[in-house]
Design a protein around this motif. Structure first.
Motif, short mmCIF file in Angstrom:
data_model
loop_
_atom_site.label_atom_id
_atom_site.label_comp_id
_atom_site.label_asym_id
_atom_site.label_seq_id
_atom_site.Cartn_x
_atom_site.Cartn_y
_atom_site.Cartn_z
N UNK A 289 6.06 53.04 41.43
CA UNK A 289 5.79 51.98 40.45
C UNK A 289 7.09 51.19 40.30
N UNK A 290 7.01 49.89 40.57
CA UNK A 290 8.19 49.03 40.43
C UNK A 290 8.17 48.37 39.05
N UNK A 291 9.33 48.28 38.42
CA UNK A 291 9.45 47.51 37.18
C UNK A 291 10.65 46.58 37.30
N UNK A 292 10.40 45.30 37.02
CA UNK A 292 11.48 44.32 36.97
C UNK A 292 12.03 44.31 35.55
N UNK A 293 13.25 44.76 35.40
CA UNK A 293 13.87 44.81 34.07
C UNK A 293 14.95 43.73 33.95
N UNK A 294 14.63 42.52 34.39
CA UNK A 294 15.59 41.43 34.25
C UNK A 294 16.36 41.16 35.53
N UNK B 142 12.93 41.54 43.99
CA UNK B 142 11.48 41.73 44.21
C UNK B 142 11.11 41.36 45.65
N UNK C 168 12.96 43.95 28.07
CA UNK C 168 12.25 44.90 28.93
C UNK C 168 12.48 46.35 28.51
N UNK D 18 8.93 47.84 27.30
CA UNK D 18 7.97 47.97 28.42
C UNK D 18 8.42 49.01 29.45
N UNK E 184 6.43 52.39 30.39
CA UNK E 184 6.03 52.67 31.78
C UNK E 184 6.49 54.08 32.17
#
Lengths: 525, 259
Positions: free
Chosen positions: B136-141, B147, B187, B190, B194
């Motif tokens: 699971x990828x999360x973009x935290x800024x 990406x 972020x 969120x 996650x």
């Protein structure tokens, strides 16, 4: 109030020396004027008048460089920009522009968030770039956040606005963590189950205080920050930034550097357009298309890293020229790009004979030409709705002035397919531009950089990223950045996504988002 | 009716890398960051320790007792140190940059001690996941480039599906949390939600200099201040091969001798 004779009109050096610039490659061609308005009422009137088509609002920010808060509007015109400045009282209140100039909608919310201004009469003044907080404390133009970064309270989330009510209508908050590998953005989808009746976008999750990161840096360091405003448009942001510096210092960029800048900027454009095509294929479940265009994109990234050492061309653009010669023979770059373009064109041909794919794009996410023009929509989003604006053409810079002129790619379709058509044509243009620039590179003096003297003052710089015009308004003092307003095409364009859902359903969302091709880092700032 | 796509997938032969089973030139040659050359600082060329450290816009260079170290977790690969002092700094080719300890990203000129094997606790957690793992990828800024590099893992050149690695939309199906970006304030929640939604065991990978240390735009930030990180992948942004190296490191699936 607001008598015309009281105005001071300052002409930027770029205007007086424009004829000379055309010959020598000095600075950036353009007819930019700055007008100082004595009162906010006059400022409001003049900005409103200037933004009537063919004028367009290109930027709006506040600053407090001289100790007095000041509003700065940047309006795009046929040949250059008009910068309108006015002092703001210490209560930071002024009459909102948005009722007269709808394109100011997000700019004024950003002003409210980041500079503490109070645009009276703004239709929806809720936070755009900052988390919703009650105790943020006073914010001033140019101020830092009181509790930067480490405070978990800044993560407190509020439920977004609801615009549509009725039987069976509900809001689906989608994001900020997205279902694919995408940048964080929250989309509030108001729906009865299938149709998207209304969409609200909330980009604040990614806010990184980019404007503050520029300040007090040397020009050399600030270029590195510019590259990180939107990582996928690193070259375009670096170019817009150094164009501002070069205009201010009157530096002449050597011919070899001008051409090399075109090569890396167009490689970046090809990679971005291929990324959009790949995502469109992915949305349509076209596995072979996704693989083919993903493969082509990887080839461009590798060509970029072979030529510059970075897969994103970072570090290559410096004020006054470029850092180093390309590490790949320009003639070979030209050959590799032409061969790649032949394969891309072939695969696009196959894509365009896929009726089910085209059906998904046709009439999806229509952006009316009239709206696009009034808003001053940038890049492929604007050109896909017949707005013929391309910085490389209307305000040519660097090597674009030395190369064969081209007509901006446009489409009258106004939908996702129109935006794809624009990108298809631009892929071919980019390949031609790289070929021609590579040819000329072998024939010019290999001087790559002119030293940049210190400069004081405020200057504009522009470049065309793959998503459209990137605009910088840069204040320098000595060799340091005092204030830098960086306006990405993404920030200007994304707000239009509110207006393109006309009976479009959930499964159209991916196509619409991909066809806009925006980078949310450049929105959240 | 034409079937335009039918043979297209076969047109260019096999384009997929053989790595990790076989070496790959692009893996071996890509310069993620510079490192000190190990030359003694005898000829300072008029630069004292402070000036050498000031070469780096993110403070990755440290000079102590005539030894130069460079924190690859802070390096944004601008290359200024190599341009200014090619005697003291050189690009280090190779995408094998991921490490299971933050401190191990600090490259100095001393002969590299044998890199310890993967931390025992990660190895234990990942034993069950090795052959089929969901990310699971999360973009935290991030700045957006990270990406692109993560998505590149799905293109036919890297094709991580061949290694049993998949990206998943739901954190409830995920084994690895792959984080990009500086850990922006917005972020924080969120990201925490996650992580909380993922079933243990979980491996957390911070990818790119922004996520490791905050880099240029988030000094003092990075995601390790928000949750425990198991594997750090430097790079600005971390290229796909470095990401793949980090994922396989987390899974204990790197070939022998490859740290």
């Amino acid at each position: 109030m607001g008598q015309v004779e009281n105005e001071q009109v300052e002409h930027e050096p770029a205007q007086n020396e424009r004829a000379e610039n055309q010959q020598t490659g000095k600075g950036q061609a353009g007819r930019d004027d700055t007008v100082w308005c004595a009162t906010l009422a006059e400022w409001h009137r003049r900005v409103t008048a200037a933004c009537a088509p063919p004028g367009r609002l290109a930027g709006l920010y506040a600053t407090e460089e001289g100790g007095t808060p000041e509003l700065v509007a940047i309006v795009g015109r046929d040949q250059g920009f008009l910068v309108l400045r006015a002092p703001v009282g210490h209560d930071l209140c002024y009459d909102a522009l948005t009722p007269q100039v709808p394109a100011a909608f997000w700019y004024e919310r950003a002003l409210h968030d980041l500079s503490g201004l109070e645009p009276a009469g703004h239709p929806r003044l809720e936070p755009l770039l900052l988390p919703h907080l009650d105790d943020l404390g006073p914010v001033r133009p140019g101020s830092d956040l009181p509790a930067r970064g480490h405070d978990a309270r800044l993560g407190v989330e509020h439920v977004g606005p609801v615009d549509v009510t009725g039987r069976g209508v509900f809001t689906l908050p989608f994001g900020p963590v997205r279902s694919g590998v995408l940048e964080s953005l929250e989309l509030l989808l108001e729906t009865g189950g299938e149709d998207i009746l209304r969409i609200n976008l909330r980009p604040h999750y990614k806010h990184r205080q980019i404007a503050k990161r520029f300040e007090q840096r040397t020009i050399e360091d600030a270029v590195l920050v510019a590259e990180r405003v939107e990582g996928v448009h690193s070259v375009a942001h670096a170019l817009a930034f150094v164009h501002a510096v070069e205009t201010g210092t009157g530096v002449q960029v050597p011919a070899a550097a001008r051409l090399q800048r075109v090569v890396v900027a167009e490689l970046e454009r090809i990679a971005n357009h291929l990324d959009v095509v790949t995502q469109l294929c992915d949305c349509a479940g076209l596995a072979v298309g996704t693989a083919r265009f993903g493969l082509h994109k990887e080839e461009v990234m590798r060509l970029m890293s072979d030529a510059t050492g970075s897969r994103f061309g970072r570090g290559q653009v410096v004020a006054g020229g470029v850092r180093a010669a390309l590490r790949v023979d320009p003639a070979l770059i030209g050959r590799r790009v032409r061969a790649l373009q032949a394969r891309i064109a072939d695969d696009l041909g196959a894509l365009n004979s896929s009726a089910s794919f085209l059906d998904r794009l046709r009439t999806t996410g229509r952006l009316a030409t009239d709206l696009a023009r009034r808003h001053g929509a940038l890049g492929p989003v604007g050109r896909g709705s017949a707005v013929e604006a391309d910085t490389r053409v209307w305000r040519p810079y660097d090597g674009y002035r030395d190369l064969t002129p081209f007509v901006p790619a446009t489409s009258t379709l106004t939908d996702a397919l129109g935006r794809l058509r624009v990108r298809e044509t631009e892929l071919a243009h980019s390949s031609d531009l790289i070929s021609e620039a590579a040819d000329q590179l072998t024939q010019v003096e290999p001087t790559l950089r002119t030293p940049v003297p210190p400069a004081d003052g405020r200057y504009l710089g522009v470049a065309e990223s793959a998503a459209g015009e990137v605009l910088y308004s840069l204040s320098l003092q000595g060799a340091r950045v005092v204030r830098c307003f960086a306006r990405s095409a993404s920030f200007h364009n994304l707000v239009l996504m509110h207006n393109v859902f006309h009976g479009d359903v959930f499964t159209d969302l991916g196509f619409i988002e991909a066809s806009f091709g925006l980078c949310y880092a450049g929105v959240a700032m | 009716m034409r079937l335009p796509w039918l043979l297209r997938g076969l047109r260019d032969g096999v384009v997929t890398t053989g790595w990790p089973a076989r070496p790959d030139d692009y893996f071996d040659q890509f310069p993620v960051t510079p490192v000190p050359t190990g030359q003694p600082i005898t000829d300072t060329a008029g630069m004292d320790a402070a000036e050498l450290e000031a070469l780096c816009p993110t403070g990755a260079i440290n000079v102590a007792a005539d030894t130069i170290t460079l924190d690859r977790g802070r390096c944004i690969a601008c290359g200024r140190c190599v341009t200014q002092r090619p005697d003291l700094f050189a690009w280090r080719p190779g995408s094998d940059v991921a490490r299971a300890e933050r401190d191990m990203l600090i490259a100095d000129a001393a002969p590299a001690a044998p890199l310890p094997r993967l931390r025992a606790d990660i190895a234990e957690r990942t034993t069950m996941l090795r052959r089929s793992v969901h990310i699971r990828h999360v973009d935290a800024g991030s700045d957006g480039s990270d990406e692109w590099e993560v998505r590149a893992l799905l293109n036919p050149v890297y094709d991580v599906h061949r290694l049993g690695i998949f990206f998943t939309a739901s954190p409830r199906h995920a084994d690895i949390l792959l984080i990009t970006g500086i850990g922006s304030p917005g972020m924080i929640l969120p990201l925490a939600r996650t992580r909380a939604a993922m079933p243990d065991p979980v491996v957390v990978i911070a990818t790119g200099t922004d996520a490791v240390s905050g880099g240029l735009v988030g000094p003092g930030m990075g995601v390790a201040r928000l949750l425990p990180v198991d594997v750090f992948v430097p790079g600005a942004p971390a290229p796909p091969f470095a990401l793949l190296h980090g994922i396989l490191l987390a899974l204990g699936r790197l070939p022998r001798g490859d740290s």
